[in-house]
Design a protein around this motif. Structure first.
Motif, mmCIF file in Angstrom:
data_model
loop_
_atom_site.group_PDB
_atom_site.id
_atom_site.type_symbol
_atom_site.label_atom_id
_atom_site.label_comp_id
_atom_site.label_asym_id
_atom_site.label_seq_id
_atom_site.Cartn_x
_atom_site.Cartn_y
_atom_site.Cartn_z
ATOM 1 N N UNK A 173 0.750 -1.226 0.062
ATOM 2 C CA UNK A 173 -0.174 -0.029 -0.206
ATOM 3 C C UNK A 173 0.963 1.159 0.017
ATOM 4 N N UNK A 174 0.764 2.016 -0.998
ATOM 5 C CA UNK A 174 1.560 3.190 -1.258
ATOM 6 C C UNK A 174 0.902 4.323 -1.257
ATOM 7 N N UNK A 175 0.968 5.421 -0.113
ATOM 8 C CA UNK A 175 0.331 6.456 -0.109
ATOM 9 C C UNK A 175 1.189 7.722 -0.487
ATOM 10 N N UNK A 176 0.491 8.747 -1.200
ATOM 11 C CA UNK A 176 0.987 9.896 -1.577
ATOM 12 C C UNK A 176 0.669 11.133 -0.905
ATOM 13 N N UNK A 177 1.360 11.735 -0.319
ATOM 14 C CA UNK A 177 0.916 13.043 0.637
ATOM 15 C C UNK A 177 1.737 14.107 0.221
ATOM 16 N N UNK A 178 1.354 14.812 -0.906
ATOM 17 C CA UNK A 178 2.318 15.779 -1.354
ATOM 18 C C UNK A 178 1.503 17.108 -1.697
ATOM 19 N N UNK A 179 2.037 18.148 -1.437
ATOM 20 C CA UNK A 179 1.640 19.492 -1.597
ATOM 21 C C UNK A 179 2.333 20.363 -2.545
ATOM 22 N N UNK A 180 1.942 21.083 -3.512
ATOM 23 C CA UNK A 180 2.493 22.237 -4.204
ATOM 24 C C UNK A 180 2.018 23.373 -3.720
ATOM 25 N N UNK A 181 3.136 24.426 -3.454
ATOM 26 C CA UNK A 181 2.720 25.590 -2.622
ATOM 27 C C UNK A 181 3.319 26.855 -3.550
ATOM 28 N N UNK A 182 2.618 27.778 -3.682
ATOM 29 C CA UNK A 182 3.072 29.005 -4.517
ATOM 30 C C UNK A 182 2.329 30.158 -3.773
ATOM 31 N N UNK A 183 3.065 30.842 -2.900
ATOM 32 C CA UNK A 183 2.405 31.878 -1.910
ATOM 33 C C UNK A 183 1.186 31.341 -1.304
ATOM 34 N N UNK A 184 0.173 32.033 -1.296
ATOM 35 C CA UNK A 184 -1.048 31.344 -0.389
ATOM 36 C C UNK A 184 -1.881 30.100 -1.194
ATOM 37 N N UNK A 185 -1.562 29.769 -2.498
ATOM 38 C CA UNK A 185 -1.937 28.922 -2.841
ATOM 39 C C UNK A 185 -1.376 27.479 -2.686
#
Length: 226
Positions: A173-185
């Motif tokens: 079981x592989x879980x991806x927990x990733x976020x892309x951040x650009x300023x307030x976004x």
């Protein structure tokens, strides 16, 4: 002096055998594994472990005229991924998407030591990621992790083009927990994938099923050029 050289050689060989030459992921000079992916994707490729050392090795994956080199580190607990190949994940699709994501930390092992291999046992590894991605005019800082949990659910016979083997069946079981951040976004990417892999002692992975794709071992060439 000769006895000292021999002793150092034997001890070095034992360290290598314990760390990098794991029974379910052998590391031998000149060995080459050939695989076929069929399903949504169709591909034939080979893998070789090169520049072997008792602390780690590069793994060279070749398909046609394309090559990718990734690196692994060997520790007493097993084998640890160092990078994705080429230093990071670099993807350019459609001319408007570009990503360069690297492994910045690893906890756990991808391939555990021999004592872990028994039905019912589990292991996991967590890759902490960092990097950048760009889509159109927007550039994001990317951070997060990939967690891969493994459980040995059976010992069974599996047939692949390379032959019939007794293998350990491993559910992953592989879980991806990733976020892309650009300023307030902030754009999250949270996804879970299930797959199954079969490992044979003295050979390594002989089959995986992930989604609609199946990967099978075509051949293990033990006399390929190192």
């Amino acid at each position: 002096m000769l006895s000292r050289i021999l002793a150092l050689g034997i001890l070095g060989g034992l360290a290598f055998a314990q760390l990098c030459d794991q029974p379910f992921s052998p590391t031998r000079p000149g060995w080459e594994w050939q695989y076929r992916i069929s399903g949504e994707n169709n591909l034939v490729y080979s893998v070789r472990k090169t520049e072997l050392a008792d602390t780690g090795y590069p793994l060279l994956q070749t398909s046609g005229d394309k090559q990718q080199k990734s690196h692994f580190r060997c520790i007493p607990e097993g084998i640890v991924p160092v990078d994705f190949g080429g230093g990071g994940i670099t993807n350019r699709g459609g001319g408007n998407y570009d990503a360069d994501i690297k492994i910045v930390d690893v906890k756990g092992v991808q391939i555990p030591d021999y004592d872990t291999w028994a039905v019912g046992n589990t292991w996991k590894y967590i890759l902490t990621l960092g990097g950048t991605a760009q889509q159109g005019p927007f550039r994001f800082n990317v951070e997060g992790n990939i967690e891969s949990n493994h459980r040995i659910v059976a010992s069974e016979t599996v047939s692949v083009p390379a032959g019939k083997f007794t293998a350990y069946k491993v559910q992953v079981t592989t879980q991806f927990r990733v976020a892309g951040k650009a300023g307030p976004i902030s754009i999250p990417f949270n996804q879970t994938y299930e797959s199954t892999a079969w490992y044979v002692e003295g050979i390594g992975m002989v089959k995986t099923v992930s989604g609609k794709d199946t990967t099978e071992l075509l051949a293990l060439n033990k006399s390929a050029r190192p």
